[in-house]
Write a protein that holds these residues in place. Structure first.
Motif, mmCIF file in Angstrom:
data_model
loop_
_atom_site.group_PDB
_atom_site.id
_atom_site.type_symbol
_atom_site.label_atom_id
_atom_site.label_comp_id
_atom_site.label_asym_id
_atom_site.label_seq_id
_atom_site.Cartn_x
_atom_site.Cartn_y
_atom_site.Cartn_z
ATOM 1 N N ALA A 38 0.839 -1.189 0.000
ATOM 2 C CA ALA A 38 0.000 0.000 0.000
ATOM 3 C C ALA A 38 0.881 1.249 0.000
ATOM 4 C CB ALA A 38 -0.906 0.002 1.223
ATOM 5 N N ILE A 41 -0.868 3.844 4.830
ATOM 6 C CA ILE A 41 -1.886 3.191 5.655
ATOM 7 C C ILE A 41 -2.382 4.175 6.710
ATOM 8 C CG2 ILE A 41 -1.030 0.826 5.315
ATOM 9 C CD1 ILE A 41 0.272 1.104 8.132
ATOM 10 N N ASP A 42 -3.577 3.875 7.260
ATOM 11 C CA ASP A 42 -4.081 4.701 8.338
ATOM 12 C C ASP A 42 -3.595 4.165 9.686
ATOM 13 O OD1 ASP A 42 -5.684 2.523 9.051
ATOM 14 O OD2 ASP A 42 -7.518 3.387 8.239
ATOM 15 N N LYS A 44 -4.863 2.270 11.811
ATOM 16 C CA LYS A 44 -5.200 0.881 12.108
ATOM 17 C C LYS A 44 -4.628 -0.087 11.073
ATOM 18 C CE LYS A 44 -9.364 1.932 14.763
ATOM 19 N NZ LYS A 44 -10.827 1.670 14.926
ATOM 20 N N TRP A 46 -5.034 0.117 7.643
ATOM 21 C CA TRP A 46 -5.827 -0.065 6.427
ATOM 22 C C TRP A 46 -5.238 0.760 5.293
ATOM 23 C CZ3 TRP A 46 -8.807 -4.100 6.330
ATOM 24 C CH2 TRP A 46 -9.360 -4.575 7.523
ATOM 25 N N PRO A 47 -5.245 0.218 4.058
ATOM 26 C CA PRO A 47 -4.595 0.901 2.925
ATOM 27 C C PRO A 47 -5.201 2.266 2.611
ATOM 28 C CG PRO A 47 -5.088 -1.390 2.391
ATOM 29 C CD PRO A 47 -5.785 -1.097 3.677
ATOM 30 N N TYR A 74 -1.278 -4.359 9.041
ATOM 31 C CA TYR A 74 -1.517 -4.434 7.593
ATOM 32 C C TYR A 74 -0.964 -5.736 7.019
ATOM 33 C CZ TYR A 74 -0.438 -3.527 2.637
ATOM 34 O OH TYR A 74 -0.302 -3.635 1.268
ATOM 35 N N ARG A 77 -2.877 -9.059 8.080
ATOM 36 C CA ARG A 77 -4.184 -9.342 7.488
ATOM 37 C C ARG A 77 -4.134 -9.508 5.962
ATOM 38 N NH1 ARG A 77 -5.338 -3.518 8.665
ATOM 39 N NH2 ARG A 77 -6.142 -4.211 10.676
ATOM 40 N N HIS A 78 -2.990 -9.249 5.340
ATOM 41 C CA HIS A 78 -2.896 -9.328 3.878
ATOM 42 C C HIS A 78 -2.590 -10.758 3.441
ATOM 43 C CE1 HIS A 78 -2.162 -8.263 -0.248
ATOM 44 N NE2 HIS A 78 -2.340 -6.976 0.004
#
Length: 211
Positions: A38, A41-42, A44, A46-47, A74, A77-78
């Protein structure tokens, strides 16, 4: 060097070469050859797009602890990212030296990921700085790789996150040293604690001969 095109890329970096206490940690991140991390990311993990206000992937030393944890989330979970970490204790570092300890950890972490690819000819290992994999791997060592190559940056993050978590557990066992604050590095606070309490079982005695 092996013939044929690699299908997988593994990035490798280490964390904790210099601290006075705790293990050295080597991280390895395995991704498909053309994988793209990504752009950002934020908080948390997330992309986000490159134009959004988030955190870009880079050398773990240039990220805050919260940013490293977000990137670790990130990666966890990917589905296209696999990673592993190998740590070598202070006692072993004292026995064999830091260079050999890191070399041992590199071999171990590659073996942890071994089941994912079918043959060694399918992978290329990219390592930061002066690190080297066992000779039978196709590999490249890249100076400043943790800043220049995303998969090596990712490896630096997982190595640092896992080591920091280990040092937080050590803080629970040895709260008098402040490992939660300095993670074993040679800060003013750490030296003050050493003068007051002496060495613990997780200190690297070979680094502290003059104390």
């Amino acid at each position: 060097m092996r013939n044929g095109k690699a299908k997988w890329i593994i990035g490798i970096d280490e964390a904790g070469r210099g601290p006075l206490a705790g293990p050295v940690s080597v991280g390895a991140v395995l991704v498909p050859k053309n994988f793209k991390f990504a752009a950002k990311i934020d908080k948390k993990g997330w992309p986000m797009t490159a134009r959004e206000r988030g955190t870009a992937l880079r050398d773990s030393k240039k990220l805050s602890a919260a940013q490293r944890e977000a990137w670790a989330a990130y990666m966890a979970r990917h589905s296209d990212i696999n990673f592993a970490v190998s740590m070598v204790s202070a006692a072993v570092i004292d026995k064999v030296g830091i260079q050999k300890a890191v070399k041992m950890a590199v071999g171990r972490v590659l073996r942890k990921l071994k089941s994912i690819w079918l043959s060694d000819s399918q992978i290329e290992v990219l390592l930061d700085g002066l690190l080297h994999a066992p000779k039978y791997y196709r590999q490249r060592t890249i100076i400043n790789g943790d800043n220049l190559v995303p998969v090596i940056s990712a490896a630096s993050v997982v190595a640092k996150v896992r080591r920091d978590r280990a040092m937080l557990r050590m803080h629970e066992k040895f709260p008098q040293y402040g490992f939660d604050l300095h993670k074993g590095y040679g800060t003013v606070l750490h030296y003050k604690c050493l003068r007051r309490h002496g060495l613990s079982e997780i200190h690297r005695k070979s680094y502290l001969r003059n104390l």
